[in-house]
Structures are given as C-alpha cells and as structure tokens.
Write a protein that holds these residues in place. Structure first.
Motif, PDB file in Angstrom:
ATOM      1  N   MET A  84       8.790 -36.170  22.530  1.00  0.00           N
ATOM      2  CA  MET A  84       8.879 -37.349  23.387  1.00  0.00           C
ATOM      3  C   MET A  84       8.489 -38.628  22.647  1.00  0.00           C
ATOM      4  O   MET A  84       8.813 -39.726  23.093  1.00  0.00           O
ATOM      5  CB  MET A  84       7.996 -37.164  24.623  1.00  0.00           C
ATOM      6  N   ASP A 102      15.106 -37.675  27.753  1.00  0.00           N
ATOM      7  CA  ASP A 102      14.255 -38.860  27.689  1.00  0.00           C
ATOM      8  C   ASP A 102      13.417 -39.054  28.949  1.00  0.00           C
ATOM      9  O   ASP A 102      12.788 -40.097  29.132  1.00  0.00           O
ATOM     10  CB  ASP A 102      15.106 -40.102  27.437  1.00  0.00           C
ATOM     11  N   TYR A 115      11.279 -40.938  22.008  1.00  0.00           N
ATOM     12  CA  TYR A 115      11.753 -41.806  23.083  1.00  0.00           C
ATOM     13  C   TYR A 115      10.698 -42.835  23.496  1.00  0.00           C
ATOM     14  O   TYR A 115      11.043 -43.879  24.050  1.00  0.00           O
ATOM     15  CB  TYR A 115      12.145 -40.959  24.308  1.00  0.00           C
TER      16      TYR A 115
END
Length: 465
Positions: free
Chosen positions: A97, A69, A100
């Motif tokens: 990504m 993360d 997150y």
C-alpha cells in the motif's frame, strides 16, 4: 478485666509482615510483549473465531485484487492477518500500500508495530521515524510512535535503568487491624481490650518506590540485574504504626534461548531487607530466590518463583516479644497471565508459605490464590494516554503449628483471609499518573482477638522513568 498490652505486636501483621513494598509498587504498564521471532505467530483468537477471520480475509483479499488502491480494505485485511498470526501477510499487504500512499503516517505506524512484534527493531524504528517525519501527524499516532521509539531505545541499550516513585494519602477504617469488639475470650474467660488494641480508623501519608538496573554482559544470554524498593508511612494518630521498609536484590539472569528454550529465562538473586517501626529496628532478613519466566505464546506468560529468607526480629518499645518471630521463611509462587484482547488481560496466581519461628504458635503454613484483571481504555477526558483499571480478588488459609496458650491452650490458631482491591491509573502524560485505590480485607479466625476487617482508600501521584 482489661487486657494489658503484654504482647505488643498482636495487630502489626497487617502492616509489616514480609515486604509489602512489592504490592504497593505497581508501575504503569509497558508496551505489549514481543511476539515470537518468526514470520507467523500464534493467532490471537480461538479456533472458532479463527475460522471466521479466515473467511473474512478471503473476501477482503478478493476485494483488494479488484481495487488494489483501496486503503481501508487493505488495513482491514492486515488487521485480520495479524489476529490470525500471519504477520508476513499483514506486512506484505501494508508495504504494497506504500506504493499508493507513500509516507502515510498511519500506514508507517502499523508497519512499525508489526516489525516491533517480530523483534526487527531497526526496521521498526525506520517506519516509526518515517511516521514522525510526515507532515500533520495525528496526535494519537505521534503519541504511540513515541512510546515504541522509547521502548526500542531501551531494548537497544546494554545497560537499562528504570524506576518508579509514588506518594500520597491513605485512609484505613481499621488501621491497627484490631477486633471491632472490645470484649474477647481468652481461655474461656472474657477480657476487655484497651483503646489501643480495639479497631480504630486513621490516615497516613506514604511514599514508596523502586529502582531497577540491568546490564547485558558480553557473555551470550547472561545479564546482571539489581534493584531496590522502599516504603514509608507516617500515621496521624497511631505513632506505633509508623513504618519504614527497604529491600534490595542482585544476581544473574540467564536467557535460555541458547539452549533451544526460546522466550524463557531464569534468575538467581540474593536478597536483603529491613523494617523500622517507630524509628526502631524491627525486622532484618537475608535470603536467596530463583525465578523462571516464560513467554509461552504472544498471549500467554508463565512465571514461577522460590524464595528462602532468614528473618531476625528485634523487640521494640511497644513490641516486647517480637523476637519470638525470628526464624526461616519459605515462599513459592506460580502465576499465569493471558491477554484476552490487546487492552484486556487476566492473571491467576497460587502461592504457598512456610514460616518456622522460634516458638510453635508463631510458626505456620499458608496457601492462597488470587485472580486479577486489567483493562486499558481510552482517556475519558482529553486525548492523552490510555487509562488503566485493575481489579484483584485474593484468598488465603493459614494454620499455626501450636496453640497460643495465652489465648487458647487447647486449640491452635486457624485463619482465612479475603481481600478485594480496585485500582485506577489516570495518566497525566506517559510518565506521571494519578493513582486511586480502594480495598477491603477481612480475616476470619478461631481466635476472636485475631479476627478483623478493614476498608482502605488511597490517592497518590506516581512517576516512572
């Protein structure tokens, strides 16, 4: 003895030879060229640097696995993957990504840019629009997104119309391209030039512009293109230098991808142009040209052109022997551009010209070359679009066929020309910019009446659409 103006037009070449319009019509740079249509492209670095990047990627990959993360690590890994030519790796990293950081504007912008480089414009548009829709988008992100969305819109249209107009003021230390010394030697005799023939400074107001239309036909790989460019200048003191010029072209452009030659195109254009001096017809020409363009790698582009024109010159009030220049002109040119970095590029150019006039002393061969650099840098004032600075140095040698018997009955004219030009483009916004230029030009000649140098300075406002 005072030399009469029996050959008006001795010093006109610096202002009306050919079509100087193209050199004056530098539009604001476009977005970076699209990468090749593949998941992985040529790396944007040398072999030595590539090895270092791969080592850094390995370290960052292990760090991502330990902290999946961590956004900064992911961004750095994606940036290095893009440099190494691994766009697939960069995209997969950034898309992971999104789990997150869903909707993060910076993340969506970077994904949009990567898909744009791949030519997946609709996917790129979705990410760009997602970045715009996010709340509190940073100004620099919003500006960049708008640039790419405009480029996607333009690429998706069957018909495209673009243009540029620029107007301003120019100072020239030697506006008429005359010798600085009023005493010259003609056939071993000394003559004194009149005041209109000696070098003299002047100011002019100018306007120049271009208009380009392109239509993609329903025939695969065939587009039709047409354009027009023009230039006009009015001088404060030297009315005999007042000039208006225009050129038009039209013809087909063939994308060679259908023949397995990706990222290459060839065009065939018909040309016509005209020049007025003091409101009188001075030059009319018609011809044909072909141009070959190749995006060899994401960082390198090559271009070559051949051009033929028949030029017809007409005598004017102050140029009584201009018609002796009538004849055919052949031009060849090749150039190579390389992006050393995203914001810095170099271009090299070689050229050759053959001109066949009605009389031998006005016929010549010319070869030359130039190298130029352009650098985009962050705005020094405010947070607007990037500023662009460009520098070009050029040199050319010219040899005439026969002696000019009025100047030297035993020796033909030979010239060497050097020029250096600096340009700064300071955008007010994405379409309007302040353009300032400074230049130096010097001609060495075995005919001292033809040797001169001049400094020019200009400032103007340029708009593109």
């Amino acid at each position: 003895m005072v030399l009469p103006k029996s050959r008006g037009g001795f010093f006109l070449a610096a202002h009306t030879s050919g079509m100087a319009v193209a050199a004056l019509c530098l539009a604001m740079p476009a977005l970076p060229a699209i990468a090749q249509q593949s998941q992985n492209v040529a790396p944007q670095t040398g072999n030595a640097s590539l090895a270092g990047i791969q080592a850094q990627r390995k370290v960052l990959f292990e760090r991502m696995m330990a902290a999946p993360d961590e956004l900064d690590t992911a961004f750095e890994y994606a940036a290095l993957s893009s440099q190494a030519g691994d766009l697939e790796g960069a995209i997969s990293t950034l898309e992971r990504m999104l789990i997150y950081a869903p909707g993060l504007p910076r993340l969506q912008l970077e994904l949009g840019v990567l898909y744009y480089r791949l030519g997946a414009y609709e996917t790129a548009r979705q990410y760009f629009e997602g970045a715009k829709a996010a709340g509190e988008v940073p100004p620099e992100v919003s500006t960049k997104v708008d640039q790419y969305l405009a480029a996607i819109e333009q690429k998706g249209a069957r018909s495209q119309l673009s243009g540029m107009i620029r107007t301003g003021l120019r100072y020239q230390s030697n506006a008429n391209a005359g010798p600085s010394n009023s005493t010259v030697t003609l056939n071993s005799l000394s003559y004194t030039l009149d005041d209109l023939s000696v070098a003299a400074e002047d100011f002019n107001g100018f306007v120049n512009g271009t208009l380009r239309y392109r239509h993609d036909t329903e025939i695969q790989g065939l587009s039709l293109e047409a354009g027009i460019s023009g230039y006009a200048a009015g001088y404060r003191n030297r009315d005999t230098l007042n000039t208006a010029a225009m050129e038009a072209y039209a013809g087909p452009v063939f994308d060679l991808g259908r023949f397995g030659l990706d990222d290459r195109s060839i065009s065939l254009m018909v040309l016509t142009s005209g020049v007025l001096i003091e409101g009188e017809r001075y030059l009319a020409s018609a011809g044909i040209s072909t141009n070959f363009d190749w995006q060899a790698t994401p960082l390198d582009s090559l271009s070559a052109s051949l051009q033929f024109r028949h030029e017809t010159y007409s005598n004017t009030t102050s140029r009584q022997t201009a018609d002796l220049q009538t004849g055919n002109r052949f031009d060849a040119q090749a150039s190579w551009s390389h992006n050393l970095a995203e914001d810095f590029s170099l271009t090299g150019r070689v050229s050759a010209t053959r001109r066949d006039a009605e009389t031998g002393y006005l016929s010549f061969n010319e070869v030359g070359g130039a190298i130029s650099a352009a650098y985009r840098h962050a705005a020094l004032i405010g947070a607007g679009p990037a500023w662009i600075i460009g520098l070009e140095a050029a040199v050319a040698g010219r040899a005439h066929d026969d002696p000019d018997t009025m100047i030297n009955v035993a020796e033909r004219q030979r010239d060497t020309e050097f020029s250096l030009n600096l340009r700064q483009i300071t955008p007010f916004n994405e379409r309007v910019a302040l353009v300032t230029e400074g230049g130096y030009r010097k001609v060495w000649s075995n005919y001292d009446i033809k040797a001169f140098d001049t400094i020019s300075l200009s400032i103007g406002v340029q708009a593109v659409f």
